[in-house]
Design a protein around this motif. Structure first.
Motif, PDB file in Angstrom:
ATOM      1  N   THR A 487     -11.764  -3.028 -12.049  1.00  0.00           N
ATOM      2  CA  THR A 487     -11.450  -3.977 -10.986  1.00  0.00           C
ATOM      3  C   THR A 487     -11.723  -5.402 -11.441  1.00  0.00           C
ATOM      4  OG1 THR A 487     -11.971  -2.309  -9.296  1.00  0.00           O
ATOM      5  CG2 THR A 487     -11.940  -4.608  -8.592  1.00  0.00           C
ATOM      6  N   SER A 535     -10.864   7.947  -1.091  1.00  0.00           N
ATOM      7  CA  SER A 535     -11.120   7.341   0.214  1.00  0.00           C
ATOM      8  C   SER A 535      -9.977   6.412   0.605  1.00  0.00           C
ATOM      9  CB  SER A 535     -12.427   6.550   0.172  1.00  0.00           C
ATOM     10  OG  SER A 535     -12.303   5.458  -0.728  1.00  0.00           O
ATOM     11  N   GLN A 536      -9.935   6.067   1.896  1.00  0.00           N
ATOM     12  CA  GLN A 536      -8.938   5.108   2.356  1.00  0.00           C
ATOM     13  C   GLN A 536      -9.094   3.772   1.618  1.00  0.00           C
ATOM     14  OE1 GLN A 536      -6.222   4.672   4.743  1.00  0.00           O
ATOM     15  NE2 GLN A 536      -6.151   6.822   4.118  1.00  0.00           N
ATOM     16  N   GLU A 537     -10.337   3.406   1.364  1.00  0.00           N
ATOM     17  CA  GLU A 537     -10.591   2.161   0.631  1.00  0.00           C
ATOM     18  C   GLU A 537      -9.994   2.224  -0.764  1.00  0.00           C
ATOM     19  OE1 GLU A 537     -14.394  -0.596  -0.809  1.00  0.00           O
ATOM     20  OE2 GLU A 537     -14.721   1.286   0.284  1.00  0.00           O
ATOM     21  N   ASN A 538     -10.165   3.362  -1.434  1.00  0.00           N
ATOM     22  CA  ASN A 538      -9.604   3.502  -2.782  1.00  0.00           C
ATOM     23  C   ASN A 538      -8.077   3.504  -2.758  1.00  0.00           C
ATOM     24  OD1 ASN A 538     -12.157   3.622  -3.837  1.00  0.00           O
ATOM     25  ND2 ASN A 538     -11.883   5.591  -4.866  1.00  0.00           N
ATOM     26  N   ALA A 540      -6.114   2.149  -0.505  1.00  0.00           N
ATOM     27  CA  ALA A 540      -5.641   0.797  -0.193  1.00  0.00           C
ATOM     28  C   ALA A 540      -5.752  -0.106  -1.415  1.00  0.00           C
ATOM     29  CB  ALA A 540      -6.444   0.219   0.968  1.00  0.00           C
ATOM     30  N   GLN A 541      -6.851   0.026  -2.160  1.00  0.00           N
ATOM     31  CA  GLN A 541      -6.994  -0.784  -3.370  1.00  0.00           C
ATOM     32  C   GLN A 541      -5.935  -0.405  -4.398  1.00  0.00           C
ATOM     33  OE1 GLN A 541     -10.847  -0.671  -5.292  1.00  0.00           O
ATOM     34  NE2 GLN A 541     -10.165  -1.962  -6.996  1.00  0.00           N
TER      35      GLN A 541
END
Length: 904
Positions: A487, A535-538, A540-541
């Motif tokens: 990242t 995860s949703q965070e992953n 989305a990223q």
């Protein structure tokens, strides 16, 4: 300290396998040395990174990082007033004027610390007249900049300006102009581009007053580079054109040869290969006329770089070989030979590469310790490590030689107090350990390299070590730290966005090796982080990373970071649209699905990249040769990858339009032909493509009276066959929309521009031959007398938009096709769609029967006037009508029409 070093070496040695013992021993001396490495706080200054020069006589602006594929040119020359002697000792008992030149000679040899020693002594001397002292301070600033010592560079500049303020203008004009040039160079390195531009504009005035032609040319070319970075491309080209005219007035001389060469390199940086080649060829011809071997070699080398930037590897190799033959110095010859070596390796001409290696060693030994020698050793080591996989011996001599070269380069970089060279040598050494699977040592070295790169604020180098650290952490199964490192690398690349493509020609042709994998490997980690679902965070990223990759691809395509990005929330503008993000990874095909007001989801097909691309290529080939039976099998398989897992969700959410952000070779096939076993995808959904939602302007077709500018060619022109049914196509459009028509000889580049500028046309329809390619220079449409490439089309349409403040709603390119054999050809289609300034672009993936095109376009425009239909639905209805016509039912007739951009 010695005991601590010994323990550390024992620890490292313990993890070294027997297979790589020789390499470990070769680097052992380096490990002892580096343990005690201390930072010099004065070297860790500022908020940007150093830029070395493209040409020692002209430009100050060039790729900040030495690329293994392109040897490092010599840096900007300091001020000089007399011939250059060749001395080997830093401070001697020579006269002051001779000491000044000794410092300059060390500078030219990239021995910056030695040059600084001499110039510091001279700057403190009371024996120097003021103007000469100002000159020395300016030269000191250049040397400090080369070492990344920004604060000291600024102090030296201040001293020079303070002295010059007390001197008569006529006597100090040249030194004052050169100091302004040096100031511009420092400002550019610190990211102060507008200030740099002003400094170079002032320098131009003083060079004019002093009647100094070489300085005048230098300042103009530097201004062009600054303008390009600021986004003023046309102003940059205007200045380059003015410089070209100025150069032509010079008498045939070394100065003119250098000026032409510098101008060619400047055009290369702005992506104008034709003008670059033209000026470099003129420089070569002039150098041959005046029989200047160094200028001949330099022009040949730059022609090689230009050819290489266009992936013309064989041509580039020939130029490099000629440059080496003509070279009059070891450094010139070495640059050309290293470039040859990298091409041989890229072309897998390993026998030729092996024959060249002893010659490179011989030339390398002739160079004194300098930055150039350090980078040459790193370059050489990198290429040798690429040869290692082809060697079947377990203890590869190439890896051993690479280790020895990198250890030597690091030692020399430290002796010169060159932090940039130190981090670059150290990181490449870590990469060598990564290659030999000594992960712990590789990580240790990489972290140290990253620390130095960050300390001197060199993001152009830092992202490489962040990426390398991510790979090493992943190999150790440390997924979360690996994601963090990746990242950071992507964020660094984003911060470098304009610089990466605007100033680094090396990255342009190595984008797929040095930039693109960072994004793809991060997506792979995010979507498959371990035992737990992503995860949703992953997810989305991962989607954001894909979007960023699409922007980076287009930046690289245009060699300009000039694409405006604006995040878009699709479900706010169309609650009936679903967005698919397929991305081809090394080991699988991932798909991210975005549904209105629903959590993101993803699913994968575990197929290696080469198998995915083979099936996609099979589908494309069978479509084009009209083999319906053989086409349906891969079409159904790809449907199963992309659509089948989402069928239930699409029905549940009452989706009407599918929007695809396609990846790689998937761009070259029409989504309309994906087959579920009973029907084509177009029979169930309206379809659209977008290069990325950040590049989208999703607004409904304005409720205005549509009118069209229609241009086309019916006759055979420039080697292309006639398009006899274009006349019918024009008539179909005229029957549905008020139209201004430019047909055959009326359709020229200038007439096209003039009509667009004089009247407003929401629809621009071009019916002529054209091609989409992964190279901007090969993406064009045909006019009666010429071609309009994608940048020229952008120039025309954007100038129209600026004058009228009204974007084109729809651009139609009805007879264009993707370049045969180019896996990334549809990137050119995306490029046209983004840069044309139109909200939507309708184009074809391959050459289509012009009779079928006339039929489809008539139906499309008929539906387009129905305000209840979106553009995507209007196209769908027209395609289904052709599908139901026995004459045109095969997908080759109706499927290649794709709508890119705004589908509403």
């Amino acid at each position: 300290m010695a005991r601590k070093k010994t323990r550390r070496f024992d620890k490292i040695a313990a993890i070294v396998t027997k297979k790589w013992l020789l390499i470990a021993l070769a680097i052992a001396s380096f490990l002892f040395t580096f343990t005690s490495y201390q930072f010099n706080s004065e070297q860790l200054a500022v908020n940007s990174y150093q830029l070395s020069s493209l040409n020692s006589n002209t430009l100050v602006y060039q790729s900040p990082v030495p690329n293994p594929q392109s040897p490092i040119p010599s840096p900007q020359s300091p001020i000089s007033q007399s011939p250059i002697p060749n001395h080997q000792s830093p401070i001697s008992q020579s006269p002051i004027s001779q000491l000044i030149e000794e410092g300059r000679e060390y500078y030219r040899q990239s021995q910056f610390s030695q040059a600084i020693q001499i110039w510091q002594t001279l700057a403190s001397s009371n024996q120097l007249p003021n103007i000469e002292r100002a000159m020395v301070w300016s030269n000191l600033s250049l040397a400090y900049q080369q070492l990344g010592q920004w604060e000291l560079a600024q102090k030296a500049l201040n001293n020079s300006f303070d002295i010059l303020a007390t001197q008569p203008t006529t006597e100090s004009a040249i030194v004052f102009a050169q100091t302004l040039n040096t100031q511009g160079r420092l400002q550019l390195a610190l990211g102060e581009t507008e200030s740099a531009l002003k400094s170079w504009q002032q320098a131009e005035i003083h060079y004019q007053q002093a009647n100094n032609e070489a300085g005048l040319l230098k300042s103009q070319i530097n201004q062009a580079q600054a303008l390009k970075i600021l986004g003023f491309y046309r102003r940059a080209l205007d200045i380059l054109s003015e410089s070209s005219q100025h150069i032509q007035t010079l008498a045939d001389s070394h100065l003119k040869a250098v000026g032409l060469r510098s101008l060619g390199n400047a055009f290369l940086l702005v992506g104008n290969f034709d003008r670059a080649t033209e000026n470099l060829q003129l420089s070569l011809q002039l150098a041959q006329q005046i029989n200047s071997a160094p200028d001949i070699s330099a022009a040949l080398y730059d022609l090689g770089n230009t050819a290489r930037s266009q992936q013309q590897l064989t041509t580039a190799q020939k130029y490099y070989q000629q440059a080496a033959t003509q070279a009059t110095s070891p450094s010139q010859k070495l640059d050309a030979q290293l470039a040859q070596l990298s091409i041989f390796i890229e072309k897998q001409s390993f026998s030729a590469a092996e024959q060249l290696i002893p010659e490179i060693k011989s030339e390398l030994d002739k160079l004194p310790i300098s930055r150039q020698k350090i980078y040459a050793q790193i370059d050489f080591a990198t290429n040798l490590s690429k040869l290692a996989p082809a060697n079947t011996e377990p203890n590869s001599p190439y890896l051993l030689q690479s280790a020895e070269l990198l250890a030597s380069a690091l030692k020399q970089a430290k002796s010169l107090s060159d932090s940039r060279a130190t981090t670059y040598a150290l990181g490449n050494l870590g990469k060598l350990y990564e290659q030999t699977q000594q992960l712990s040592t590789a990580k240790n070295l990489t972290e140290k390299a990253l620390l130095i790169a960050q300390a001197i604020n060199a993001p152009d180098i830092a992202y490489r070590w962040q990426w390398q650290l991510g790979r090493l952490l992943k190999a150790e199964a440390k997924i979360e730290p690996a994601i963090f490192a990746y990242t950071q690398a992507v964020n660094t690349l984003q911060s470098l966005r304009s610089d990466l493509v605007a100033i680094n020609p090396d990255v342009q042709f190595s984008f797929r090796e040095t930039v693109e994998p960072v994004y793809r490997q991060l997506v792979s980690l995010l979507l498959q982080p371990g035992d737990q679902p992503a995860s949703q965070e992953n997810i989305a990223q991962a989607r954001d990373v894909i979007e960023s990759l699409r922007v980076a691809e287009l930046d690289n395509f245009f060699r300009e970071a000039c694409i405006t990005i604006q995040p878009v929330q699709v479900d706010r503008v169309d609650k009936t649209a679903a967005v698919f993000y397929p991305i081809i990874l090394e080991d699988r095909l991932e798909v991210i699905l975005s549904l209105p007001e629903q959590p993101l989801r993803h699913y994968a097909t575990n197929l290696p990249r080469n198998e995915v691309e083979a099936i996609v290529a099979e589908m494309r080939q069978n479509l084009v040769i009209r083999s319906k039976r053989d086409f349906l099998s891969p079409a159904q398989e790809i449907y199963n990858w992309l659509i089948r897992p989402a069928e239930a969700d699409l029905r549940k959410n009452k989706i009407q339009t599918l929007v695809f952000t396609l990846d790689g070779s998937l761009r070259n096939i029409p989504m309309a032909t994906l087959y579920d076993g009973n029907s084509y995808l177009i029979e169930k959904y309206a379809l659209a493509l977008t290069p990325g939602l950040q590049l989208l302007d999703p607004q409904p077709l304005q409720q205005i009276k549509l009118a069209s500018l229609t241009a086309g060619i019916t006759e055979a022109r420039q080697g292309f066959p006639p398009l006899e049914n274009v006349s019918l196509e024009v008539e179909e459009i005229k029957s549905e929309l008020p139209s201004k028509v430019l047909l055959n000889s009326e359709f020229t580049r200038e007439s096209f521009r003039e009509i667009l500028e004089s009247s407003s046309f929401p629809v621009v329809h071009v019916a002529t031959h054209g091609q989409f390619s992964s190279n901007a220079e090969d993406t064009f449409i045909l006019t009666w007398e010429d071609r309009i490439d994608v940048k020229q089309l952008d120039d025309i349409l954007q100038s129209v938009e600026r004058k009228k403040a009204k974007p084109i709603e729809l651009l139609v390119l009805s007879a264009c096709q993707t370049a045969v054999g180019d896996k990334r050809a549809a990137l050119g289609l995306a490029g046209v769609a983004v840069r044309a300034g139109a909200r939507s672009t309708l184009a074809t993936l391959w050459f289509v029967s012009d009779r079928a095109t006339a039929e489809l376009m008539g139906l499309f425009y008929q539906d387009l006037t129905d305000t209840s239909l979106t553009k995507a639905e209007s196209l769908r209805q027209a395609q289904i009508a052709l599908l139901q016509n026995p004459q045109f039912e095969h997908p080759i007739y109706w499927s290649p029409y794709v709508l890119v951009g705004n589908w509403l």
